[in-house]
Design an enzyme around this catalytic site. Structure first.
Site, PDB file in Angstrom:
ATOM      1  N   CYS A 126       0.847  -1.197   0.000  1.00  0.00           N
ATOM      2  CA  CYS A 126       0.000   0.000   0.000  1.00  0.00           C
ATOM      3  C   CYS A 126       0.875   1.237   0.000  1.00  0.00           C
ATOM      4  O   CYS A 126       1.866   1.308   0.744  1.00  0.00           O
ATOM      5  CB  CYS A 126      -0.906  -0.008   1.243  1.00  0.00           C
ATOM      6  N   HIS A 168      -9.115  -3.413  -2.560  1.00  0.00           N
ATOM      7  CA  HIS A 168      -8.172  -2.606  -1.789  1.00  0.00           C
ATOM      8  C   HIS A 168      -8.574  -1.136  -1.775  1.00  0.00           C
ATOM      9  O   HIS A 168      -8.614  -0.502  -0.713  1.00  0.00           O
ATOM     10  CB  HIS A 168      -6.765  -2.775  -2.380  1.00  0.00           C
ATOM     11  N   GLU A 169      -8.904  -0.598  -2.944  1.00  0.00           N
ATOM     12  CA  GLU A 169      -9.238   0.826  -3.011  1.00  0.00           C
ATOM     13  C   GLU A 169     -10.592   1.120  -2.361  1.00  0.00           C
ATOM     14  O   GLU A 169     -10.750   2.145  -1.692  1.00  0.00           O
ATOM     15  CB  GLU A 169      -9.229   1.308  -4.460  1.00  0.00           C
ATOM     16  N   HIS A 172     -10.190   1.381   1.326  1.00  0.00           N
ATOM     17  CA  HIS A 172      -9.700   2.703   1.753  1.00  0.00           C
ATOM     18  C   HIS A 172     -10.868   3.655   2.012  1.00  0.00           C
ATOM     19  O   HIS A 172     -10.828   4.460   2.953  1.00  0.00           O
ATOM     20  CB  HIS A 172      -8.792   3.308   0.679  1.00  0.00           C
TER      21      HIS A 172
END
Length: 224
Positions: A126, A168-169, A172
């Site tokens: 990351c 993953h995004e 966030h």
């Protein structure tokens, strides 16, 4: 870290960031903005400012370099992310990861849901946790629901490495880091990865470090 005051309206914060020019500063783990649920985008940035902001995210992602970047990673708590992956990897890694090139995309208010029960474990990094990687088991295939930068609906199924980037995004934007989902015993510095665990799949690392893997195999990671 060069990010604007949380008290300023979002548009003012974005204008302040863009005024500096060049890649935006990436917020590191420990900053509260990475642990807040991002605010849904509902016109807080008018169209020209949104276009400038997403282009700045793209520039910053390329400069880092990475294959994805979410707005909270530059200190802006909006549900906006960008992804792009030219996938310049050897065939062995490409096959192991299911990594195929992805064009540049802007994801506005994205969410995902799993498609099937399969999970895959990969080393993952990351941009907000520089210098480290860890194995994360994620859904092998997901359905992405979002809007693009022009407000058009996105409804698409992603598999392999692109599915990992999407997850993953989107995490966030929900105030999560990949470390929240990672296998703690797998944590490795980039130096250790290069010297010990740079194989296409993490089985050797799992055996040596003492952590488990799901049925689907994974591989060495890249930063998103």
């Amino acid at each position: 870290m060069g990010t604007p005051s949380d008290r300023a309206p979002l548009a003012e914060r974005v204008e302040e960031l863009l005024a500096v020019g060049g890649p935006l500063p990436i917020v590191a783990a420990g900053d509260p903005v990475l642990r807040r649920v991002a605010e849904p985008f509902d016109g807080q940035l008018e169209s020209s400012l949104l276009a400038r902001f997403t282009e700045a995210l793209r520039l910053t992602m390329h400069a880092a370099p990475g294959v994805g970047l979410a707005a909270p990673q530059v200190g802006v708590g909006l549900r906006i992310a960008v992804i792009e992956d030219p996938a310049p990897v050897p065939d062995e890694v490409r096959v192991a990861r299911g990594r195929v090139p992805q064009p540049f995309r802007v994801l506005v208010n994205p969410s995902y849901e799993p498609v099937g029960a399969a999970r895959a474990a990969f080393y993952e990094g990351c941009l907000s946790v520089p210098g480290w990687q860890a194995v994360v088991a994620r859904h092998a295939e997901v359905r992405l629901l979002a809007r693009d930068e022009h407000g058009r609906a996105v409804d698409e199924v992603f598999a392999g490495w692109p599915a990992r980037i999407v997850q993953h995004e989107t995490d966030h934007l929900d105030g999560m880091l990949y470390l929240d989902r990672a296998e703690p015993r797998s944590l490795a510095s980039n130096r250790a990865m290069a010297e010990l665990w740079g194989q296409a799949t993490p089985e050797r690392a799992a055996a040596a470090l003492g952590f488990g893997l799901p049925g689907a195999a994974g591989s060495a990671g890249s930063a998103v």
